[in-house]
Write a protein that holds these residues in place. Sequence first.
Motif, mmCIF file in Angstrom:
data_model
loop_
_atom_site.group_PDB
_atom_site.id
_atom_site.type_symbol
_atom_site.label_atom_id
_atom_site.label_comp_id
_atom_site.label_asym_id
_atom_site.label_seq_id
_atom_site.Cartn_x
_atom_site.Cartn_y
_atom_site.Cartn_z
ATOM 1 N N PHE A 50 45.250 25.452 6.067
ATOM 2 C CA PHE A 50 46.252 24.563 6.640
ATOM 3 C C PHE A 50 47.484 24.561 5.748
ATOM 4 C CE2 PHE A 50 47.375 20.576 4.530
ATOM 5 C CZ PHE A 50 46.603 20.668 3.383
ATOM 6 N N ILE A 51 48.582 24.149 6.364
ATOM 7 C CA ILE A 51 49.812 23.939 5.608
ATOM 8 C C ILE A 51 50.398 22.615 6.055
ATOM 9 C CG2 ILE A 51 51.228 25.300 7.234
ATOM 10 C CD1 ILE A 51 52.852 26.175 4.681
ATOM 11 N N GLY A 56 54.862 21.148 1.798
ATOM 12 C CA GLY A 56 54.196 22.380 2.188
ATOM 13 C C GLY A 56 52.885 22.610 1.485
ATOM 14 N N SER A 57 52.146 21.557 1.223
ATOM 15 C CA SER A 57 50.844 21.716 0.581
ATOM 16 C C SER A 57 49.950 22.596 1.437
ATOM 17 C CB SER A 57 50.197 20.347 0.383
ATOM 18 O OG SER A 57 50.066 19.669 1.621
ATOM 19 N N THR A 58 49.063 23.331 0.786
ATOM 20 C CA THR A 58 48.203 24.271 1.484
ATOM 21 C C THR A 58 46.751 24.080 1.063
ATOM 22 O OG1 THR A 58 48.545 25.976 -0.201
ATOM 23 C CG2 THR A 58 50.044 25.984 1.694
ATOM 24 N N ILE A 70 48.906 31.190 3.543
ATOM 25 C CA ILE A 70 49.549 30.567 4.702
ATOM 26 C C ILE A 70 50.965 30.173 4.323
ATOM 27 C CG2 ILE A 70 48.757 28.227 4.165
ATOM 28 C CD1 ILE A 70 48.347 27.807 7.197
ATOM 29 N N SER A 71 51.878 30.305 5.278
ATOM 30 C CA SER A 71 53.261 29.901 5.036
ATOM 31 C C SER A 71 53.880 29.481 6.372
ATOM 32 C CB SER A 71 54.059 31.043 4.408
ATOM 33 O OG SER A 71 54.093 32.160 5.279
ATOM 34 N N SER A 77 60.246 28.033 13.479
ATOM 35 C CA SER A 77 59.095 27.306 14.045
ATOM 36 C C SER A 77 57.869 28.212 14.128
ATOM 37 C CB SER A 77 59.438 26.745 15.438
ATOM 38 O OG SER A 77 60.463 25.775 15.343
ATOM 39 N N THR A 78 57.601 28.883 13.033
ATOM 40 C CA THR A 78 56.515 29.863 12.998
ATOM 41 C C THR A 78 55.673 29.642 11.754
ATOM 42 O OG1 THR A 78 57.831 31.483 14.229
ATOM 43 C CG2 THR A 78 55.951 32.313 12.965
ATOM 44 N N VAL A 79 54.375 29.735 11.925
ATOM 45 C CA VAL A 79 53.453 29.695 10.793
ATOM 46 C C VAL A 79 52.770 31.054 10.689
ATOM 47 C CG1 VAL A 79 51.602 28.697 12.195
ATOM 48 C CG2 VAL A 79 51.551 28.424 9.728
ATOM 49 N N TYR A 80 52.560 31.485 9.468
ATOM 50 C CA TYR A 80 52.013 32.813 9.200
ATOM 51 C C TYR A 80 50.699 32.703 8.443
ATOM 52 C CZ TYR A 80 56.875 34.097 10.131
ATOM 53 O OH TYR A 80 58.121 34.252 10.697
#
Length: 118
Positions: A50-51, A56-58, A70-71, A77-80
């Motif tokens: 999770f992010i 921006g904790s992961t 994860i980023s 509006s995109t998560v990688y």
Amino acid sequence: EVQLVESGGGLVQPGGSLRLSCAASGFTFRTYAMSWVRQAPGKGLEWVSFIGIGDGSTGYIDSVKGRFTISRDKAKSTVYLQMNSLKPEDTALYYCARDRAYRTYDYWGQGTQVTVSS
């Protein structure tokens, strides 16, 4: 309408890499934590990473720590999910999900298949 669209899956040899993307729309992306969840053949859903929002904790499941990253790109509006040193046990259908609460999700993408095999 909230939409999450994953892409980037495929067939890769052990030790290879893939980058999954999840394009989000229909909501204020920067105000939600996002997660990746996978389902291996014949198994249940398994949270992967999770992010958070803000700083921006992961977080990662132990089996992918040091291999997956994860980023998020708030402008797009995109998560990688960057996946390196892939193993056959990473084979699964990978879903992007919007977090409603801790390990609880209210919207899911359609999934992208990752197959790690020689």
